[in-house]
Design a protein around this motif. Structure first.
Motif, PDB file in Angstrom:
ATOM      1  N   ASP A 138      37.401  46.839  53.280  1.00 21.67           N
ATOM      2  CA  ASP A 138      38.334  47.037  54.393  1.00 21.67           C
ATOM      3  C   ASP A 138      39.554  46.131  54.308  1.00 21.67           C
ATOM      4  N   ASP A 139      39.411  44.985  53.649  1.00 19.03           N
ATOM      5  CA  ASP A 139      40.490  44.016  53.599  1.00 19.03           C
ATOM      6  C   ASP A 139      41.329  44.202  52.327  1.00 19.03           C
ATOM      7  N   PRO A 140      42.650  44.300  52.458  1.00 19.30           N
ATOM      8  CA  PRO A 140      43.497  44.500  51.283  1.00 19.30           C
ATOM      9  C   PRO A 140      43.463  43.328  50.302  1.00 19.30           C
ATOM     10  N   GLN A 141      43.201  42.122  50.798  1.00 17.88           N
ATOM     11  CA  GLN A 141      43.116  40.947  49.921  1.00 17.88           C
ATOM     12  C   GLN A 141      41.953  41.110  48.935  1.00 17.88           C
ATOM     13  N   VAL A 142      40.835  41.596  49.410  1.00 21.74           N
ATOM     14  CA  VAL A 142      39.661  41.796  48.554  1.00 21.74           C
ATOM     15  C   VAL A 142      39.931  42.940  47.580  1.00 21.74           C
ATOM     16  N   ARG A 143      40.528  44.038  48.070  1.00 17.90           N
ATOM     17  CA  ARG A 143      40.836  45.169  47.186  1.00 17.90           C
ATOM     18  C   ARG A 143      41.794  44.753  46.075  1.00 17.90           C
ATOM     19  N   GLU A 144      42.804  43.968  46.436  1.00 18.72           N
ATOM     20  CA  GLU A 144      43.773  43.516  45.443  1.00 18.72           C
ATOM     21  C   GLU A 144      43.093  42.645  44.382  1.00 18.72           C
ATOM     22  N   PHE A 145      42.251  41.731  44.815  1.00 16.60           N
ATOM     23  CA  PHE A 145      41.555  40.862  43.875  1.00 16.60           C
ATOM     24  C   PHE A 145      40.636  41.683  42.968  1.00 16.60           C
ATOM     25  N   ALA A 146      39.912  42.629  43.555  1.00 17.90           N
ATOM     26  CA  ALA A 146      39.001  43.473  42.773  1.00 17.90           C
ATOM     27  C   ALA A 146      39.775  44.315  41.761  1.00 17.90           C
ATOM     28  N   ALA A 147      40.938  44.794  42.154  1.00 18.31           N
ATOM     29  CA  ALA A 147      41.757  45.574  41.221  1.00 18.31           C
ATOM     30  C   ALA A 147      42.145  44.722  40.014  1.00 18.31           C
ATOM     31  N   GLY A 148      42.445  43.456  40.238  1.00 18.99           N
ATOM     32  CA  GLY A 148      42.752  42.559  39.135  1.00 18.99           C
ATOM     33  C   GLY A 148      41.554  42.317  38.236  1.00 18.99           C
ATOM     34  N   LEU A 149      40.371  42.312  38.821  1.00 21.39           N
ATOM     35  CA  LEU A 149      39.158  42.090  38.031  1.00 21.39           C
ATOM     36  C   LEU A 149      38.790  43.293  37.167  1.00 21.39           C
ATOM     37  N   THR A 150      39.248  44.474  37.525  1.00 20.20           N
ATOM     38  CA  THR A 150      38.865  45.658  36.749  1.00 20.20           C
ATOM     39  C   THR A 150      39.365  45.573  35.318  1.00 20.20           C
ATOM     40  N   ARG A 151      40.444  44.833  35.091  1.00 20.35           N
ATOM     41  CA  ARG A 151      40.961  44.701  33.729  1.00 20.35           C
ATOM     42  C   ARG A 151      40.004  43.924  32.832  1.00 20.35           C
ATOM     43  N   THR A 152      39.372  42.888  33.373  1.00 21.75           N
ATOM     44  CA  THR A 152      38.534  42.028  32.543  1.00 21.75           C
ATOM     45  C   THR A 152      37.042  42.262  32.724  1.00 21.75           C
ATOM     46  N   ALA A 153      36.635  42.676  33.907  1.00 23.99           N
ATOM     47  CA  ALA A 153      35.202  42.760  34.197  1.00 23.99           C
ATOM     48  C   ALA A 153      34.541  43.980  33.572  1.00 23.99           C
ATOM     49  N   MET A 154      35.300  45.031  33.383  1.00 17.49           N
ATOM     50  CA  MET A 154      34.707  46.249  32.846  1.00 17.49           C
ATOM     51  C   MET A 154      35.495  46.699  31.633  1.00 17.49           C
ATOM     52  N   SER A 155      34.853  46.713  30.505  1.00 15.30           N
ATOM     53  CA  SER A 155      35.532  47.266  29.353  1.00 15.30           C
ATOM     54  C   SER A 155      34.567  48.186  28.620  1.00 15.30           C
ATOM     55  N   PRO A 156      34.851  49.434  28.496  1.00 17.43           N
ATOM     56  CA  PRO A 156      35.983  50.108  29.123  1.00 17.43           C
ATOM     57  C   PRO A 156      35.740  50.324  30.613  1.00 17.43           C
ATOM     58  N   PRO A 157      36.807  50.562  31.389  1.00 21.14           N
ATOM     59  CA  PRO A 157      36.627  50.794  32.822  1.00 21.14           C
ATOM     60  C   PRO A 157      35.760  52.024  33.056  1.00 21.14           C
ATOM     61  N   PRO A 158      34.988  52.014  34.141  1.00 18.94           N
ATOM     62  CA  PRO A 158      34.134  53.171  34.417  1.00 18.94           C
ATOM     63  C   PRO A 158      34.980  54.398  34.756  1.00 18.94           C
ATOM     64  N   ALA A 159      34.382  55.557  34.602  1.00 20.52           N
ATOM     65  CA  ALA A 159      35.093  56.801  34.892  1.00 20.52           C
ATOM     66  C   ALA A 159      35.547  56.850  36.342  1.00 20.52           C
ATOM     67  N   THR A 160      34.870  56.154  37.232  1.00 27.56           N
ATOM     68  CA  THR A 160      35.237  56.177  38.643  1.00 27.56           C
ATOM     69  C   THR A 160      36.330  55.169  38.969  1.00 27.56           C
ATOM     70  N   GLY A 161      36.805  54.402  37.984  1.00 27.95           N
ATOM     71  CA  GLY A 161      37.834  53.395  38.237  1.00 27.95           C
ATOM     72  C   GLY A 161      39.101  53.997  38.799  1.00 27.95           C
ATOM     73  N   ALA A 162      39.596  55.068  38.196  1.00 29.71           N
ATOM     74  CA  ALA A 162      40.824  55.691  38.669  1.00 29.71           C
ATOM     75  C   ALA A 162      40.635  56.257  40.064  1.00 29.71           C
ATOM     76  N   ALA A 163      39.470  56.850  40.307  1.00 34.84           N
ATOM     77  CA  ALA A 163      39.193  57.394  41.636  1.00 34.84           C
ATOM     78  C   ALA A 163      39.163  56.284  42.673  1.00 34.84           C
ATOM     79  N   SER A 164      38.644  55.115  42.291  1.00 37.26           N
ATOM     80  CA  SER A 164      38.587  53.991  43.223  1.00 37.26           C
ATOM     81  C   SER A 164      39.976  53.570  43.653  1.00 37.26           C
ATOM     82  N   PHE A 165      40.910  53.538  42.713  1.00 36.94           N
ATOM     83  CA  PHE A 165      42.275  53.166  43.060  1.00 36.94           C
ATOM     84  C   PHE A 165      42.890  54.187  44.005  1.00 36.94           C
ATOM     85  N   SER A 166      42.688  55.455  43.722  1.00 38.20           N
ATOM     86  CA  SER A 166      43.310  56.450  44.579  1.00 38.20           C
ATOM     87  C   SER A 166      42.680  56.463  45.970  1.00 38.20           C
TER      88      SER A 166
END
Length: 177
Positions: A138-166
């Protein structure tokens, strides 16, 4: 008065460093005659550090609670939180991962959820499902931080990564994922 540095301290105090030097100019920038008679070391022993606290605030001289960094990580005081975060990183105790996961799930404070996610990532204990949940927080601060983590935490990003952003914000360009 030449303030050169300001930092957060324990219990909401600010620490202000005041530099005092009789001559600040570098010898290169002074005329030859002036540079030869100027003592460039004069005053180097007169700097000050001010502790600034709010009216009616009792800032303690000692810091308590940091012997239990997981508890201190939930403090309202940012200096205490950051110090606890640093201590947990220094200790490299991945055994606290379960407590951090619980903290990330149950606390109602976004800043603590971000600290927990950050530490889980540092300990390489961040699970993809927890990151997906953070992307929908619910909090944009957490979403923003999590979005930054997707670059390093998941390689390759999961198929649902793009859906999560949208789902989080509506119209992201997800071609970089």
């Amino acid at each position: 008065f030449r303030p050169v540095f300001l930092a957060n301290g324990p219990a909401g105090a600010l620490y202000l460093c005041d530099m005092y030097r009789e001559t600040i100019e570098h010898p290169t920038y002074l005329r030859t005659g002036v540079a030869e008679v100027t003592d460039f070391q004069a005053g180097k022993d007169r700097g000050r550090i001010y502790r600034i606290i709010g009216t009616g605030t009792n800032a303690p001289d000692s810091v308590s609670g940091l012997s239990q960094p997981l508890v201190a990580l939930q403090s309202r005081d940012i200096w205490t939180r950051r110090t606890a975060h640093r201590l947990l990183l220094e200790q490299q105790d991945a055994g606290v991962a379960d407590d951090l996961r619980e903290m990330a799930k149950t606390t109602n404070r976004a800043d603590i959820r971000v600290h927990a996610l950050s530490l889980l990532d540092a300990f390489q204990r961040l699970e993809p499902e927890m990151l997906r949940t953070a992307l929908h927080d619910d909090d944009p601060q957490v979403r923003e931080f999590a979005a930054g983590l997707t670059r390093t935490a998941m390689s390759p990003p999961p198929a649902t990564g793009a859906a999560s952003f949208s789902l989080c914000s509506g119209s992201w360009d997800t071609t970089f994922i």
